[in-house]
Write a protein that holds these residues in place. Structure first.
Motif, PDB file in Angstrom:
ATOM      1  N   GLY A 135       0.798  -1.230   0.000  1.00 40.75           N
ATOM      2  CA  GLY A 135       0.000   0.000   0.000  1.00 40.75           C
ATOM      3  C   GLY A 135       0.826   1.272   0.000  1.00 40.75           C
ATOM      4  O   GLY A 135       0.287   2.370  -0.180  1.00 40.75           O
ATOM      5  N   ASP A 136       2.157   1.156   0.201  1.00 45.67           N
ATOM      6  CA  ASP A 136       3.029   2.341   0.162  1.00 45.67           C
ATOM      7  C   ASP A 136       3.177   2.850  -1.270  1.00 45.67           C
ATOM      8  O   ASP A 136       2.875   2.144  -2.234  1.00 45.67           O
ATOM      9  N   SER A 137       3.738   4.054  -1.366  1.00 43.39           N
ATOM     10  CA  SER A 137       4.096   4.603  -2.677  1.00 43.39           C
ATOM     11  C   SER A 137       5.605   4.482  -2.859  1.00 43.39           C
ATOM     12  O   SER A 137       6.364   4.616  -1.897  1.00 43.39           O
ATOM     13  N   ILE A 138       6.040   4.255  -4.104  1.00 41.86           N
ATOM     14  CA  ILE A 138       7.484   4.307  -4.389  1.00 41.86           C
ATOM     15  C   ILE A 138       7.866   5.657  -4.988  1.00 41.86           C
ATOM     16  O   ILE A 138       9.022   5.888  -5.311  1.00 41.86           O
ATOM     17  N   VAL A 149      -0.347   5.818 -10.278  1.00 39.83           N
ATOM     18  CA  VAL A 149      -0.974   4.534 -10.617  1.00 39.83           C
ATOM     19  C   VAL A 149      -1.019   3.665  -9.364  1.00 39.83           C
ATOM     20  O   VAL A 149      -0.034   3.614  -8.621  1.00 39.83           O
ATOM     21  N   TYR A 150      -2.140   2.994  -9.165  1.00 46.82           N
ATOM     22  CA  TYR A 150      -2.163   1.936  -8.151  1.00 46.82           C
ATOM     23  C   TYR A 150      -1.912   0.611  -8.879  1.00 46.82           C
ATOM     24  O   TYR A 150      -2.743   0.173  -9.683  1.00 46.82           O
ATOM     25  N   ARG A 193      11.711   3.009  -6.519  1.00 43.86           N
ATOM     26  CA  ARG A 193      12.066   1.593  -6.394  1.00 43.86           C
ATOM     27  C   ARG A 193      11.713   1.105  -4.993  1.00 43.86           C
ATOM     28  O   ARG A 193      11.649   1.895  -4.042  1.00 43.86           O
ATOM     29  N   GLY A 194      11.501  -0.174  -4.872  1.00 39.96           N
ATOM     30  CA  GLY A 194      11.197  -0.742  -3.561  1.00 39.96           C
ATOM     31  C   GLY A 194      10.876  -2.224  -3.678  1.00 39.96           C
ATOM     32  O   GLY A 194      10.626  -2.741  -4.776  1.00 39.96           O
ATOM     33  N   TYR A 204      -0.281  -8.246  -3.767  1.00 39.67           N
ATOM     34  CA  TYR A 204       0.600  -7.103  -3.537  1.00 39.67           C
ATOM     35  C   TYR A 204      -0.119  -5.866  -4.055  1.00 39.67           C
ATOM     36  O   TYR A 204      -1.058  -5.959  -4.875  1.00 39.67           O
ATOM     37  N   GLY A 205       0.308  -4.700  -3.622  1.00 36.31           N
ATOM     38  CA  GLY A 205      -0.262  -3.456  -4.129  1.00 36.31           C
ATOM     39  C   GLY A 205       0.590  -2.292  -3.663  1.00 36.31           C
ATOM     40  O   GLY A 205       1.092  -2.304  -2.532  1.00 36.31           O
ATOM     41  N   PHE A 206       0.816  -1.331  -4.536  1.00 34.57           N
ATOM     42  CA  PHE A 206       1.593  -0.135  -4.183  1.00 34.57           C
ATOM     43  C   PHE A 206       1.303   0.952  -5.208  1.00 34.57           C
ATOM     44  O   PHE A 206       0.712   0.694  -6.271  1.00 34.57           O
ATOM     45  N   TYR A 207       1.716   2.171  -4.882  1.00 34.92           N
ATOM     46  CA  TYR A 207       1.541   3.293  -5.808  1.00 34.92           C
ATOM     47  C   TYR A 207       2.861   3.572  -6.526  1.00 34.92           C
ATOM     48  O   TYR A 207       3.936   3.543  -5.922  1.00 34.92           O
TER      49      TYR A 207
END
Ligand code: BEZ
Ligand code: FE
Length: 302
Positions: A135-138, A149-150, A193-194, A204-207
Motif C-alpha cells: 500500500g506504500d508509494s514508491i 498509478v495503483y 524503487r522498492g 501485492y499493491g503499491f503506488y
C-alpha cells in the motif's frame, strides 16, 4: 602461428573468399586451449573463436576496423562506473542481453504452464532497494507531469494457480525525465524503487507512476554505435520487476504500457507481447487516477 602461413600475397588472396585465408589457422588457435580448462568454458570459447574468426573472414575485417572496435570497447570499459554499465549497454543495443534472456528463460521454463515471461534486467537494478509496506508509494516528490498509478495483483503458482505467500517483488522505474534515481542528483535515493512482500492471499499493491518512454544513455560508445547504425535510443514505457520466492524459479521481467511509443522498435529489443499491459482509469481513490492490475505466475522448481 600455423606453419602454413605464406610470406607473400597472391592476387587472389586480396579479394573475396574466406577460402583464400589460411585454412588451418582457426583450428590451430582452438587447439591451444589446455587440458585443464573447465569443460563449459572450453565449449563456449571454442565456439566463440570459431564464429569470430569466420565473421572476420566473411567481412574481410581490416586492421583499421578491428582497431576502431577495440577502441570502442576500451572506452566503454573506461566510462563504466557503479551507476553506468556501458559494456552491458553495448550488448543491449545489439540485442545480446535479450537473446541470452530468451535462451535462459526457454531453458528454465521448458513449460507446460503459463509462466510470466522474462525480459532483460537492464543496467539500473540495485540490490539494496528498501522493503516497503503493502500500500506504500514508491514515488517521492512526484513530478508534476507524472500520473499516479495503483499497481496491484496476485502472485501465484503457474501450475496450481494457488496464491504465493511471502513472495518478494522488487520493482523499479525511471522518472518522467527519463532518469533512474541513481542517474539523477535531483531524485532522493531509492525513489521509484522498492521491495514488497505478498501476504497470505498472495496479493501485492503499491503506488507508482505511469512509466514514460526514455532514451538509453547515448552519450558514450553505445550511443555512437546507435548513431552510426542510424537508430534511435528510445525504450518504450516500462516498469521493471523481479520476483523471488523459495521453491519457485525467480523471474526478472518488465511490463510495457500498451499505449507507449516504441513498442515495435525498442532500442534494446526487450518487448514481448505477453508483457504489454493496460493502465485503466481508477475512480474514487484520491492517491491515484490510474490502476494497473497485474498477476504474476511463477514456475515451481521441479
Ligand atoms: C532499462 O530498461 O533500464 C535499460 C535496459 C537496457 C539498456 C538500458 C536501460
Ligand atoms: Fe528501464
Amino acid at each position: 602461428m600455423s606453419n602454413t602461413h605464406k610470406t607473400t600475397l597472391e592476387p587472389e588472396d586480396t579479394l573475396n573468399g574466406a577460402g583464400h585465408y589460411d585454412p588451418n589457422f582457426t583450428s590451430h588457435v582452438i587447439s591451444a586451449i589446455g587440458p585443464k580448462t573447465d569443460p563449459r568454458l572450453r565449449e563456449v570459447m571454442t565456439s566463440l573463436i570459431q564464429h569470430i574468426h569466420d565473421f572476420a573472414r566473411e567481412v574481410h575485417l581490416t586492421v583499421d576496423e578491428w582497431t576502431s572496435a577495440v577502441t570502442l570497447i576500451n572506452r566503454a570499459g573506461q566510462m563504466s562506473t557503479s551507476t553506468r554499465n556501458e559494456g552491458q549497454l553495448l550488448c543491449d543495443v545489439i540485442g545480446l542481453e535479450s537473446l541470452v534472456d530468451e535462451i535462459t528463460f526457454k531453458k528454465a521454463a521448458a513449460a507446460k504452464d503459463a509462466v510470466t515471461q522474462s525480459a532483460i534486467l537492464g543496467p539500473f537494478f540495485r540490490h539494496d532497494a528498501p522493503l516497503r509496506n503493502l500500500g506504500d508509494s514508491i514515488s517521492f516528490d512526484t513530478p508534476k507531469d507524472a500520473e499516479l498509478v495503483y499497481m496491484h495483483g496476485t502472485i501465484m503458482s503457474a501450475s496450481t494457480c494457488e496464491p504465493v505467500e511471502g513472495a518478494e517483488l522488487d520493482i523499479w522505474q525511471a522518472s518522467t525525465n527519463g532518469l533512474y534515481e541513481q542517474q539523477d542528483p535531483d531524485q532522493i535515493e531509492h525513489n521509484l524503487r522498492g521491495k514488497f512482500r505478498t501476504g497470505k492471499d498472495g496479493k501485492y499493491g503499491f503506488y507508482c507512476i505511469r512509466p514514460t518512454p526514455y532514451p538509453v544513455p547515448d552519450d558514450g560508445p553505445a550511443g555512437e554505435l546507435l548513431h552510426m547504425l542510424d537508430r534511435h535510443p528510445y525504450r518504450p514505457a516500462h516498469i521493471h520487476l523481479i520476483v523471488i520466492k523459495q521453491s519457485f524459479k525467480p523471474i526478472t521481467t518488465q511490463i510495457f504500457d500498451a499505449e507507449s511509443k516504441y513498442l515495435d522498435n525498442d532500442s534494446v529489443f526487450a518487448v514481448k507481447d505477453s508483457l504489454i499491459v493496460d493502465f485503466t482509469p481508477l475512480q474514487g481513490n484520491e492517491k491515484a487516477g490510474l490502476e494497473l492490475k497485474y498477476d504474476i505466475h511463477l514456475a515451481p522448481v521441479d
